[in-house]
Design an enzyme around this catalytic site. Structure first.
Site, PDB file in Angstrom:
ATOM      1  CD  GLU A   1      -2.787  -1.163   2.368  1.00 44.05           C
ATOM      2  OE1 GLU A   1      -3.961  -0.828   2.414  1.00 44.05           O
ATOM      3  OE2 GLU A   1      -2.168  -1.638   3.332  1.00 44.05           O
ATOM      4  CE1 TYR A   2       5.746   5.287   2.641  1.00 45.91           C
ATOM      5  CE2 TYR A   2       6.954   4.366   0.775  1.00 45.91           C
ATOM      6  CZ  TYR A   2       6.779   5.369   1.718  1.00 45.91           C
ATOM      7  OH  TYR A   2       7.607   6.457   1.721  1.00 45.91           O
ATOM      8  CG  ASP A   3       5.942  -0.301  -2.776  1.00 43.28           C
ATOM      9  OD1 ASP A   3       6.631   0.485  -2.092  1.00 43.28           O
ATOM     10  OD2 ASP A   3       6.274  -1.475  -3.026  1.00 43.28           O
TER      11      ASP A   3
ATOM     12  CB  SER B   1      16.640   0.543  -6.688  1.00 39.21           C
ATOM     13  OG  SER B   1      16.253   1.802  -7.144  1.00 39.21           O
ATOM     14  CG  LEU B   2      15.870  -4.067  -9.748  1.00 36.38           C
ATOM     15  CD1 LEU B   2      15.387  -5.439  -9.297  1.00 36.38           C
ATOM     16  CD2 LEU B   2      16.653  -4.180 -11.044  1.00 36.38           C
TER      17      LEU B   2
ATOM     18  CD  GLU C   1      18.988 -12.890 -10.416  1.00 40.73           C
ATOM     19  OE1 GLU C   1      18.987 -12.322  -9.295  1.00 40.73           O
ATOM     20  OE2 GLU C   1      19.846 -12.685 -11.281  1.00 40.73           O
TER      21      GLU C   1
ATOM     22  CE  LYS D   1      12.063  -5.868  -6.205  1.00 35.92           C
ATOM     23  NZ  LYS D   1      12.048  -5.625  -4.771  1.00 35.92           N
TER      24      LYS D   1
ATOM     25  CG  ASP E   1       9.716  -8.381   0.956  1.00 33.09           C
ATOM     26  OD1 ASP E   1      10.315  -7.285   0.941  1.00 33.09           O
ATOM     27  OD2 ASP E   1       8.564  -8.515   1.376  1.00 33.09           O
TER      28      ASP E   1
ATOM     29  NE  ARG F   1      19.050   1.195  -3.266  1.00 27.61           N
ATOM     30  CZ  ARG F   1      18.239   2.212  -3.075  1.00 27.61           C
ATOM     31  NH1 ARG F   1      17.670   2.374  -1.905  1.00 27.61           N
ATOM     32  NH2 ARG F   1      17.986   3.053  -4.042  1.00 27.61           N
TER      33      ARG F   1
ATOM     34  CD  GLU G   1      17.105  -7.908  -0.773  1.00 26.55           C
ATOM     35  OE1 GLU G   1      17.940  -7.331  -1.511  1.00 26.55           O
ATOM     36  OE2 GLU G   1      15.991  -7.431  -0.514  1.00 26.55           O
TER      37      GLU G   1
ATOM     38  CE1 TYR H   1      18.954 -18.451  -0.985  1.00 24.96           C
ATOM     39  CE2 TYR H   1      18.052 -17.132   0.809  1.00 24.96           C
ATOM     40  CZ  TYR H   1      18.198 -18.357   0.159  1.00 24.96           C
ATOM     41  OH  TYR H   1      17.578 -19.463   0.663  1.00 24.96           O
TER      42      TYR H   1
ATOM     43  CE  LYS I   1      19.121  -9.227 -11.363  1.00 29.62           C
ATOM     44  NZ  LYS I   1      20.028  -9.731 -10.323  1.00 29.62           N
TER      45      LYS I   1
ATOM     46  CE  LYS J   1       6.988  -4.096  -5.809  1.00 26.44           C
ATOM     47  NZ  LYS J   1       7.627  -4.042  -4.504  1.00 26.44           N
TER      48      LYS J   1
ATOM     49  CB  CYS K   1     -29.690 -20.865  13.669  1.00 25.96           C
ATOM     50  SG  CYS K   1     -29.320 -21.252  11.949  1.00 25.96           S
TER      51      CYS K   1
ATOM     52  CB  CYS L   1     -33.425 -22.942  11.154  1.00 26.19           C
ATOM     53  SG  CYS L   1     -32.329 -23.433  12.493  1.00 26.19           S
TER      54      CYS L   1
ATOM     55  CB  CYS M   1     -27.455 -24.164  14.089  1.00 21.85           C
ATOM     56  SG  CYS M   1     -29.193 -24.534  13.823  1.00 21.85           S
TER      57      CYS M   1
ATOM     58  CB  CYS N   1     -30.309 -25.988  10.603  1.00 22.93           C
ATOM     59  SG  CYS N   1     -29.790 -24.441   9.849  1.00 22.93           S
TER      60      CYS N   1
HETATM   61  S1  IVH Z   1      19.287  -6.726  -8.882  1.00 18.77           S
HETATM   62  C1  IVH Z   1      20.419  -2.715 -10.205  1.00 18.77           C
HETATM   63  N1  IVH Z   1      18.231  -8.959  -8.048  1.00 18.77           N
HETATM   64  O1  IVH Z   1      15.296  -5.303  -4.991  1.00 18.77           O
HETATM   65  C2  IVH Z   1      19.863  -3.101  -8.961  1.00 18.77           C
HETATM   66  N2  IVH Z   1      17.779  -6.982  -6.810  1.00 18.77           N
HETATM   67  O2  IVH Z   1      15.119  -2.109  -6.304  1.00 18.77           O
HETATM   68  C3  IVH Z   1      20.356  -4.425  -8.606  1.00 18.77           C
HETATM   69  N3  IVH Z   1      16.382  -7.346  -4.847  1.00 18.77           N
HETATM   70  O3  IVH Z   1      16.851  -3.167  -3.122  1.00 18.77           O
HETATM   71  C4  IVH Z   1      19.260  -5.182  -8.131  1.00 18.77           C
HETATM   72  N4  IVH Z   1      16.130  -9.504  -5.108  1.00 18.77           N
HETATM   73  O4  IVH Z   1      18.081  -5.339  -3.034  1.00 18.77           O
HETATM   74  C5  IVH Z   1      18.341  -7.639  -7.834  1.00 18.77           C
HETATM   75  N5  IVH Z   1      17.393 -11.027  -7.429  1.00 18.77           N
HETATM   76  C6  IVH Z   1      17.522  -9.709  -7.204  1.00 18.77           C
HETATM   77  C7  IVH Z   1      16.911  -9.059  -6.109  1.00 18.77           C
HETATM   78  C8  IVH Z   1      17.059  -7.689  -5.954  1.00 18.77           C
HETATM   79  C9  IVH Z   1      15.838  -8.460  -4.366  1.00 18.77           C
HETATM   80  C10 IVH Z   1      16.215  -6.014  -4.243  1.00 18.77           C
HETATM   81  C11 IVH Z   1      17.440  -5.180  -4.229  1.00 18.77           C
HETATM   82  C12 IVH Z   1      16.921  -3.772  -4.352  1.00 18.77           C
HETATM   83  C13 IVH Z   1      15.550  -3.951  -4.885  1.00 18.77           C
HETATM   84  C14 IVH Z   1      15.429  -3.400  -6.269  1.00 18.77           C
END
Ligand code: IVH
Length: 695
Positions: free
Chosen positions: A44-46, A91-92, A123, A125, A127, A146, A187, A240, A310, A334, A428, A431, A446, A451
């Site tokens: 929700e924040y996002d 970031s992505l 891959e 993502k 969290d 970061r 991460e 990881y 990627k 996402k 109930c 009934c 009940c 019923c």
């Molecule tokens: S690549 C160029 N791969 O997602 C940025 N990021 O905004 C390099 N994250 O905070 C990110 N899993 O820490 C990459 N398999 C993954 C990831 C990953 C989680 C996080 C990353 C960053 C956010 C992307």
């Protein structure tokens, strides 16, 4: 009205909304980072953030220097030493739909000015919390968060306590070459199992302080940012690795550079990388994969909020460069949020097949995971009391996969005093009979065995898959027959005639024929299935089989005593009482008589001794829904030919039998190169082997 005035008023609305969004985002930032008590989900924040970002992109004059969009999510902690990153930590960019992934690729084609094919690495993502690990001559010398992208927190002490982070990378011997300076990005997460165990431990040790551990990610991030590494050491952190940020010296030139190869190299150096990484040759496969993966996200040991796509080829990836703070060569797909907050506007009461009253929350409609949710279950009244959920509350709703959404809890800080407690009904709702609470039980029931709602639920269960398996009577069917006065109990189904069905809406000749055929077939269901379908509380197929082992006919079972049943291994006293009590009830005895009179044979299941040994030495794993056999039936079939049924896929698995909506087991089988059969394939395998045997 002139053109300008319309634009101006739109601009005014946008300005107001932007101000409101900034206020909300500041408030939620404060709650999250300073108070540690977030009241909305990350998703929700996002969504608030993205909305503001979109407005500011459209009307750049509305950007204020203090706008949260200008801060780029700094999570710096003032107590920790600071590290200046050698290059901004990127970031992505995000994508939420297949179209947005395609648009990402289209932008790449435009920049490269070709439409040449290239491969992708996909891959999970993670969290968790991003960390940047620096190794000098193979030794971990620095670990940083970061931060704001330019400056991060120095968390070296805490990261040193994480077992999956190599302290030293092996150098020399058979080890792969390692540059003098190697910077790895990864991460830090807490595995779901570890988090549960950790929460349980904290609950036991300091019950009043556990509210701080809201979720795995916050707990991981809180642990890393402690000045005292002992705290991190006491939390089950896992790291990881997913990329190389920098590799110095001439050696750097000889290192693998394409993403998939980089991950293999990192693994060879001793880093933990995810098993769920895959390389694809084309985008359609990528899209199919990331969309399908959503259903399996919970099979991973850690939380993910999407997939990262990627460009695999490093030359192309680098040539694509960076837009803003995002590399053009990667995108985060996402998943839709699974948790949302909304208002609970009313509570209704459902009656289940055992008569149990289940409270259900009526919600202000919210859109989540591709559907609008208006209802969520509240489980039972004890749960309601424990969570202290009230009518009028803002509540957190979870929807995972296909499971019915449920209310996780209330947000008491959003109360205004008008909320009302939820209490069990006295009568109930279907009934009007008195609602009672069985002694020692938490549930309310009940009190009327007739019923109508309760009967309908039980009949729906009776005809369902895995019970009597009467096709063509899906959900609405049973109620239609009840409303037409054609059936009142289970036995009435077996006396239905074509003449009775013909006048009903939706019943053509073919449908009648099919339904009567499937009812006829159901008459031959073995005794164990019939008893399990009757819905005796706590008595499913497994329990029935235990009972029938010692009391192998209906007559024998009906005359068993509580003591005799209690003596069966796996049957406790309470269950024994329920069973004996059920069979003692005259109406139930009458029902069994009537079932028999209407043609239900209730014969003991066929002898369980193996029918052959042709599958001896083979292990099968079942996954997904097969077209005709239930899971139990498929397992019984395999076992009856001497085969074994395992629960998880390993190198020792001979075959995976997969049906519809097969999950991670199927993927694993494919990865390990294990043969996959469908139901027909399984039948064919048995038939082939039987034929061979006879030759
Ligand atoms: S690549 C160029 N791969 O997602 C940025 N990021 O905004 C390099 N994250 O905070 C990110 N899993 O820490 C990459 N398999 C993954 C990831 C990953 C989680 C996080 C990353 C960053 C956010 C992307």
């Amino acid at each position: 009205m002139t053109e300008t005035s319309i634009t101006l008023s739109e601009h005014n609305i946008a300005a107001q909304r932007a101000a409101e969004l900034r206020r909300l985002l500041h408030e939620h930032n404060h709650r999250y980072f300073v108070l540690g008590t977030p009241s909305i989900t990350d998703a929700e924040y996002d969504s608030l953030f993205d909305e503001l970002d979109a407005i500011e992109k459209r009307y750049p004059d509305l950007i204020t220097p203090d706008s949260p969009t200008q801060r780029v999510g700094s999570d710096l902690d003032e107590r920790l030493p600071k590290v200046t990153h050698p290059a901004p930590t990127l970031s992505l960019a995000k994508a939420y739909t297949a179209e947005e992934i395609q648009a990402w690729r289209a932008r790449i084609d435009k920049v490269l000015d070709t439409t040449a094919a290239f491969a992708y690495t996909v891959e999970p993502k993670f969290d968790g919390l991003s960390v940047i690990l620096t190794y000098t001559d193979g030794l971990l010398t620095l670990a940083a968060t970061r931060g704001d992208g330019y400056i991060g927190d120095d968390v070296t002490g805490s990261v040193r306590t994480i077992r999956s982070v190599p302290q030293r990378i092996p150098v020399g011997g058979n080890a792969p070459p390692v540059p003098r300076r190697l910077v790895v990005r990864g991460e830090v997460v807490i595995h779901k199992d570890d988090f549960k165990a950790f929460q349980a431990r904290m609950q036991a040790e300091q019950p009043e302080g556990t509210a701080r551990f809201i979720n795995a990610r916050n707990t991981a991030s809180g642990a890393l940012k402690q000045l005292d590494p002992k705290i991190a050491a006491s939390r089950p952190l896992t790291c990881y690795a997913f990329g190389i940020v920098d590799a110095s010296d001439a050696l750097g030139e000889r290192l693998p550079r394409d993403q998939y190869a980089v991950l293999l190299y990192l693994r060879a150096l001793g880093f933990l990388t995810s098993d769920a990484v895959q390389r694809f040759e084309d985008l359609a496969q990528v899209i199919a994969h990331v969309q399908a993966f959503e259903a399996h996200r919970h099979d991973l040991p850690f939380e993910i909020d999407g997939m990262v796509i990627k460009v695999d080829d490093a030359a192309i990836y680098n040539a694509l460069g960076v837009v803003g703070k995002n590399p053009r060569g990667a995108v985060a797909y996402k998943f839709p949020p699974e948790e949302v907050t909304t208002r609970l506007i009313n509570v209704t009461f459902n009656v289940g097949r055992t008569g149990m009253i289940v409270p259900s929350a009526e919600l202000a409609p919210v859109f989540v995971s591709g559907a609008t949710i208006r209802q969520a279950t509240l489980n039972n009244f004890e749960d309601v009391a424990r969570k202290d959920v009230r009518v009028g509350d803002w509540v957190r709703i979870k929807r995972a996969g296909e499971v019915i959404p449920f209310v996780i809890g209330a947000l008491p800080e959003r109360r205004d005093g008008t909320e009302q407690a939820i209490t069990p009904p006295e009568c109930c709702p279907f009934c009007a009979s008195l609602v009672v609470r069985a002694e020692g039980e938490i549930a309310y029931y009940c009190s009327n065995p007739d019923c109508p709602e309760r009967r309908a639920r039980q009949l729906e269960y009776f005809v369902g898959r895995g019970q009597m398996d009467i096709e063509g009577l899906a959900v609405r069917g049973v109620r239609q027959l009840m409303e037409a006065g054609l059936i009142r109990d289970e036995a009435d189904l077996f006396a239905l005639t074509a003449e009775q069905l013909a006048p009903l809406e939706g019943y053509g000749a073919q449908k009648i024929k099919n339904l009567l055929a499937s009812i006829e077939a159901a008459k031959a269901r073995p005794l164990e299935r019939v008893i399990a379908a009757l819905g005796i509380p706590g008595v499913g197929l497994t329990v029935v089989r235990l009972l029938l082992k010692d009391f192998p006919s209906l007559a024998a079972l009906q005359s068993a005593t509580i003591e005799q049943l209690d003596a069966i291994h796996g049957i406790g006293e309470a269950l024994a009482q329920t069973v004996v009590g059920w069979f003692a009830e005259p109406r139930n005895r009458a029902l069994l008589e009537k079932l028999r009179a209407n043609g239900v044979q209730m014969l003991p299941a066929e002898n369980n001794a193996p029918r052959s040994e042709v599958l001896r030495g083979l292990t099968f794993v079942l996954t997904g829904t097969l077209p005709s056999l239930t899971r139990d039936e498929a397992a019984a079939l395999i076992e009856s030919h001497g085969g074994k049924v395992g629960s998880s896929v390993s190198k020792k698995t001979s075959y995976v039998v997969a049906g519809e909506a097969a999950g991670s087991k199927l993927e694993k089988a494919q990865r390990l190169g294990i043969a996959v059969l469908d139901e027909a394939g399984l039948q064919a395998l048995i038939a082939e082997r039987l034929a061979l045997r006879q030759d």
